[in-house]
Design a protein around this motif. Structure first.
Motif, PDB file in Angstrom:
ATOM      1  N   TYR A 186      49.701-120.878 -75.928  1.00 29.92           N
ATOM      2  CA  TYR A 186      49.768-121.948 -75.227  1.00 29.92           C
ATOM      3  C   TYR A 186      49.541-121.241 -74.324  1.00 29.92           C
ATOM      4  CZ  TYR A 186      50.711-126.414 -77.841  1.00 29.92           C
ATOM      5  OH  TYR A 186      51.148-127.091 -78.496  1.00 29.92           O
ATOM      6  N   GLN A 205      46.310-119.997 -74.255  1.00 27.23           N
ATOM      7  CA  GLN A 205      45.391-120.842 -74.036  1.00 27.23           C
ATOM      8  C   GLN A 205      45.117-121.345 -72.812  1.00 27.23           C
ATOM      9  OE1 GLN A 205      43.116-121.577 -76.570  1.00 27.23           O
ATOM     10  NE2 GLN A 205      42.501-123.944 -76.371  1.00 27.23           N
ATOM     11  N   SER A 206      46.595-121.173 -72.006  1.00 28.46           N
ATOM     12  CA  SER A 206      46.572-122.204 -70.726  1.00 28.46           C
ATOM     13  C   SER A 206      46.116-121.394 -69.730  1.00 28.46           C
ATOM     14  CB  SER A 206      47.117-122.488 -70.368  1.00 28.46           C
ATOM     15  OG  SER A 206      48.928-121.908 -69.996  1.00 28.46           O
ATOM     16  N   GLY A 233      40.096-121.061 -75.088  1.00 30.93           N
ATOM     17  CA  GLY A 233      40.104-120.461 -75.628  1.00 30.93           C
ATOM     18  C   GLY A 233      39.634-121.912 -76.308  1.00 30.93           C
ATOM     19  N   HIS A 249      38.454-125.559 -77.989  1.00 31.42           N
ATOM     20  CA  HIS A 249      38.637-126.407 -78.192  1.00 31.42           C
ATOM     21  C   HIS A 249      37.872-127.484 -78.821  1.00 31.42           C
ATOM     22  CE1 HIS A 249      41.116-126.381 -74.216  1.00 31.42           C
ATOM     23  NE2 HIS A 249      40.548-125.185 -73.673  1.00 31.42           N
ATOM     24  N   CYS A 255      41.904-131.737 -83.291  1.00 34.14           N
ATOM     25  CA  CYS A 255      42.612-130.238 -82.296  1.00 34.14           C
ATOM     26  C   CYS A 255      44.038-129.812 -82.661  1.00 34.14           C
ATOM     27  CB  CYS A 255      43.122-130.109 -81.047  1.00 34.14           C
ATOM     28  SG  CYS A 255      43.775-129.065 -80.482  1.00 34.14           S
ATOM     29  N   SER A 301      46.050-116.784 -80.636  1.00 35.30           N
ATOM     30  CA  SER A 301      44.871-116.253 -79.449  1.00 35.30           C
ATOM     31  C   SER A 301      43.732-115.794 -79.409  1.00 35.30           C
ATOM     32  CB  SER A 301      46.406-115.588 -78.683  1.00 35.30           C
ATOM     33  OG  SER A 301      47.185-116.138 -79.001  1.00 35.30           O
ATOM     34  N   SER A 353      40.917-117.348 -81.126  1.00 34.23           N
ATOM     35  CA  SER A 353      40.424-118.904 -80.734  1.00 34.23           C
ATOM     36  C   SER A 353      39.989-118.759 -79.102  1.00 34.23           C
ATOM     37  CB  SER A 353      41.945-119.480 -80.118  1.00 34.23           C
ATOM     38  OG  SER A 353      42.065-120.735 -78.794  1.00 34.23           O
ATOM     39  N   ARG A 354      40.566-117.178 -78.546  1.00 36.64           N
ATOM     40  CA  ARG A 354      39.523-116.833 -77.122  1.00 36.64           C
ATOM     41  C   ARG A 354      37.819-116.194 -77.682  1.00 36.64           C
ATOM     42  NH1 ARG A 354      41.571-114.533 -72.633  1.00 36.64           N
ATOM     43  NH2 ARG A 354      43.330-115.991 -73.078  1.00 36.64           N
TER      44      ARG A 354
END
Length: 189
Positions: A65, A68-69, A73, A75, A82, A175, A178-179
């Motif tokens: 999180y 991501q925030s 990353g 979506h 999700c 992470s 995701s990125r």
């Protein structure tokens, strides 16, 4: 369910004149995101508890999180997709925790993940393009987050906390994946 609850909350706020009718759409979106985040986080933590990995799941969620925030990353296109993606990611994470890994491998891949997060500090989702005017500040913030994560990584290494280092490293992998996924999707569009 989330949409109905969001509509109910926003309509109550309009009736109480806490928000203007004209801003209803913005508040609906924000309320929808907040409710989804609370419910999905609870669901992920519950899943982690059921799998016997409550603490590890909490670490993964916090690291994911945070990244991501701060820098964006992958979506998914809906809340359901999700949540399914996050459950799949958490399942893989929990599976990886059970595999015996060489400390050198953990360190190298952890550093590689941190390099990815630092090298690609910001990937804005299509819905977040209005933030482009703050791009420079967002990039600085994201890089500060990664520097803080590097410090945590160094502390775990220096104090020989190899189990926590493994947990943290695999969280960084999730992470970074995701990125990178977001970067690839953005390039394809």
């Amino acid at each position: 369910m989330i949409q109905l609850l969001s509509e109910y909350v926003v309509n109550c706020l309009v009736k109480k004149e806490a928000i203007c009718e004209s801003e209803k759409k913005k508040y609906f979106y924000g309320c929808d995101v907040i409710i989804y985040t609370i419910l999905s986080t609870f669901g992920l933590l519950l899943f982690g508890c059921i799998m016997g990995r409550a603490l590890e799941s909490l670490v993964c969620i916090i690291v994911f999180y945070t990244n991501q925030s701060s820098g964006g990353g992958f979506h998914a296109s809906s809340h359901n997709k999700c949540f399914l993606t996050m459950i799949a990611g958490l399942s893989i994470y929990i599976l990886l925790l059970s595999i015996d890994m060489n400390l050198l491998f953990i360190i190298i891949t952890g550093i590689f993940s941190l390099c990815i997060l630092f090298s690609f500090p910001l990937v804005l989702h299509a819905r977040k393009q209005y933030l482009m005017k703050f791009k420079d500040n967002l990039i600085k913030h994201s890089k500060k987050v990664v520097i803080f994560e590097i410090i945590i990584y160094a502390i775990l290494f220096l104090f020989s906390l190899s189990h926590l280092l493994k947990i943290y490293t695999i969280s960084l992998w999730i992470s970074a994946i995701s990125r990178i996924s977001a970067v690839v999707i953005t390039c394809i569009r």
